[in-house]
Scaffold this motif. Structure first.
Motif, mmCIF file in Angstrom:
data_model
loop_
_atom_site.group_PDB
_atom_site.id
_atom_site.type_symbol
_atom_site.label_atom_id
_atom_site.label_comp_id
_atom_site.label_asym_id
_atom_site.label_seq_id
_atom_site.Cartn_x
_atom_site.Cartn_y
_atom_site.Cartn_z
ATOM 1 N N GLU A 131 0.828 -1.191 0.105
ATOM 2 C CA GLU A 131 0.175 -0.089 0.027
ATOM 3 C C GLU A 131 1.089 1.346 -0.095
ATOM 4 O O GLU A 131 0.671 2.317 -0.557
ATOM 5 N N GLU A 132 1.975 1.318 0.865
ATOM 6 C CA GLU A 132 2.718 2.220 0.989
ATOM 7 C C GLU A 132 3.759 2.508 -0.489
ATOM 8 O O GLU A 132 3.827 3.713 -0.936
ATOM 9 N N GLY A 133 4.089 1.802 -1.014
ATOM 10 C CA GLY A 133 4.910 1.639 -2.305
ATOM 11 C C GLY A 133 4.049 1.795 -3.483
ATOM 12 O O GLY A 133 4.660 1.981 -4.699
ATOM 13 N N GLY A 134 2.735 1.419 -3.476
ATOM 14 C CA GLY A 134 2.146 0.995 -4.791
ATOM 15 C C GLY A 134 2.681 -0.092 -5.516
ATOM 16 O O GLY A 134 2.492 -0.031 -6.871
ATOM 17 N N SER A 135 2.887 -1.086 -4.860
ATOM 18 C CA SER A 135 3.736 -2.335 -5.335
ATOM 19 C C SER A 135 2.986 -3.605 -5.241
ATOM 20 O O SER A 135 2.033 -3.813 -4.409
ATOM 21 N N SER A 136 3.390 -4.544 -5.907
ATOM 22 C CA SER A 136 2.936 -6.011 -5.712
ATOM 23 C C SER A 136 3.930 -7.033 -5.517
ATOM 24 O O SER A 136 5.031 -7.163 -5.558
ATOM 25 N N CYS A 137 3.151 -8.098 -4.628
ATOM 26 C CA CYS A 137 3.968 -9.064 -4.341
ATOM 27 C C CYS A 137 3.585 -10.616 -4.659
ATOM 28 O O CYS A 137 2.341 -10.920 -4.414
ATOM 29 N N PHE A 138 4.344 -11.096 -5.412
ATOM 30 C CA PHE A 138 3.946 -12.609 -5.919
ATOM 31 C C PHE A 138 4.980 -13.783 -5.142
ATOM 32 O O PHE A 138 5.966 -13.622 -5.404
ATOM 33 N N THR A 139 4.185 -14.794 -4.967
ATOM 34 C CA THR A 139 5.050 -15.883 -4.351
ATOM 35 C C THR A 139 4.705 -17.202 -5.074
ATOM 36 O O THR A 139 3.370 -17.377 -5.378
ATOM 37 N N THR A 140 5.557 -17.896 -5.602
ATOM 38 C CA THR A 140 5.096 -19.079 -6.225
ATOM 39 C C THR A 140 6.232 -20.450 -5.881
ATOM 40 O O THR A 140 6.968 -20.064 -4.809
#
Length: 359
Positions: A131-140
């Motif tokens: 939310e703070e950085g406007g970023s995304s996180c994907f784990t696979t």
């Protein structure tokens, strides 16, 4: 065809990270701009020296701040397992808060962040950093990961009805050098209780795709159950890590089962052996070392996937699977960059065709 390569930082130069870096430097779709390490002996070394390839000009560092300052398109994170959650979260949130997307293979419970077994202190820092950085996180991962989310979900989309779906890992660990003694009990006496034999830990560590599949299919599970079996070898068995002695566990079989309306409808199964002749009564693939999906439905579908090296290196199929796991995270970077901020799962991604792989 010309590409606008994605600038990536790789964190972690263990088995997976080293193999992926060797692929990145050959790819027109990615540019390696930074390498992060936690081992002080690797700091200051060229990434090529660490990975056993030609010099890259990229020098390994343990400074998260320096790597964030490179402003890459993504951090591709091959950190340690969820046993080191605090360290993984420290590294990833630094990038996420700076607006840099993260794709990772480390925290496998994050394959489905909504899984109730994920503790809030694992989830909230990532949510807040995105939310703070406007970023995304994907784990696979491979399992849990694409072998039991992407593969079965894709095949279920070819069915009118699915009575049950089973995703199985059927592997010979003879040449595997990863951890399995304390986690799985392989190489230990049969009375030893491995960590993953505890149902709650097994579900948290390996079961994330069970509720993911249920959610994708539009159902809510009544329960998630587990089973665990051991097979004791009557003779010594040599492995890449030493010898499994006669009388010790040389194969394990476990299942994680999603229960709906009184029946098991989603099953993840592992059969991990030391030697293909171990536990001969347990399931095996039509080829050595496979990931298998079996759907009982309309129509019923079976699919086996094998990972191999054909370069003459003699590296084990399990290692080929590790490379595929790492490359799934890397190849997802362009798609993750295009998604809105927040958590990303396999259900959010489009088809990942592997841009730049044919060249």
């Amino acid at each position: 065809m010309s590409y606008s390569p994605k600038r990536v930082v790789v964190w972690g130069t263990g088995v997976v990270g080293k193999m992926v870096i060797a692929e990145i430097v050959k790819s027109p779709a990615f540019e390696l701009v930074g390498v992060g390490v936690s081992n002080p002996d690797k700091v200051g070394k060229d990434a090529g020296e660490i990975c056993g390839i030609d010099a890259t000009g990229v020098i390994a560092t343990d400074s998260v701040e320096d790597l964030v300052a490179l402003k890459p398109d993504a951090l591709v994170h091959y950190g340690p397992t969820a046993q080191y959650a605090d360290e993984n979260i420290r590294v990833m949130t630094a990038f996420l808060r700076a607006g840099i997307d993260v794709t990772s293979t480390a925290m496998t419970p994050w394959v489905w962040p909504a899984m109730k077994q994920n503790p809030p202190n694992w989830i909230d820092p990532i949510t807040e950093a995105c939310e703070e950085g406007g970023s995304s996180c994907f784990t696979t991962g491979i399992d849990p990961g694409f072998a039991n989310d992407l593969f079965p979900l894709t095949l279920m989309g070819l069915c009118g009805e699915v009575k049950s779906v089973r995703a199985s890992e059927l592997l010979d660990y003879t040449d595997y050098e990863g951890d399995y003694e304390d986690e799985m009990g392989i190489g230990r006496p049969p009375e030893f209780s491995p960590l993953l034999e505890i149902p709650d830990i097994l579900i948290m560590a390996w079961g994330a795709t069970v509720p993911m599949i249920a959610h994708a299919a539009g159902i809510e599970l009544d329960d998630i159950t587990t089973t665990w079996e051991k097979w004791v070898t009557p003779e010594d068995r040599k492995t890449a890590k030493g010898v499994v002695r006669a009388g010790d566990v040389a194969a394990i079989r476990f299942t994680i089962n999603g229960v709906f309306q009184g029946r098991e409808v989603i099953t993840l199964e592992h059969v991990n052996r030391i030697g293909l002749d171990a536990a001969p009564e347990w399931p095996a693939g039509s080829a050595d070392d496979v990931y298998r999906v079996d759907i009982d439905g309309s129509p019923s579908i079976s699919q086996e996937t094998a990972f191999r090296f054909s370069d003459g290196s003699g590296r084990a199929p399990a290692v080929a699977g590790c490379l595929a796991t790492g490359l799934r995270a890397l190849n997802a970077v362009p798609a993750v960059n295009d998604l809105p901020p927040g958590w990303v799962t396999a259900l959010d991604l489009p088809l990942i065709p592997g841009v730049g792989t044919i060249r």
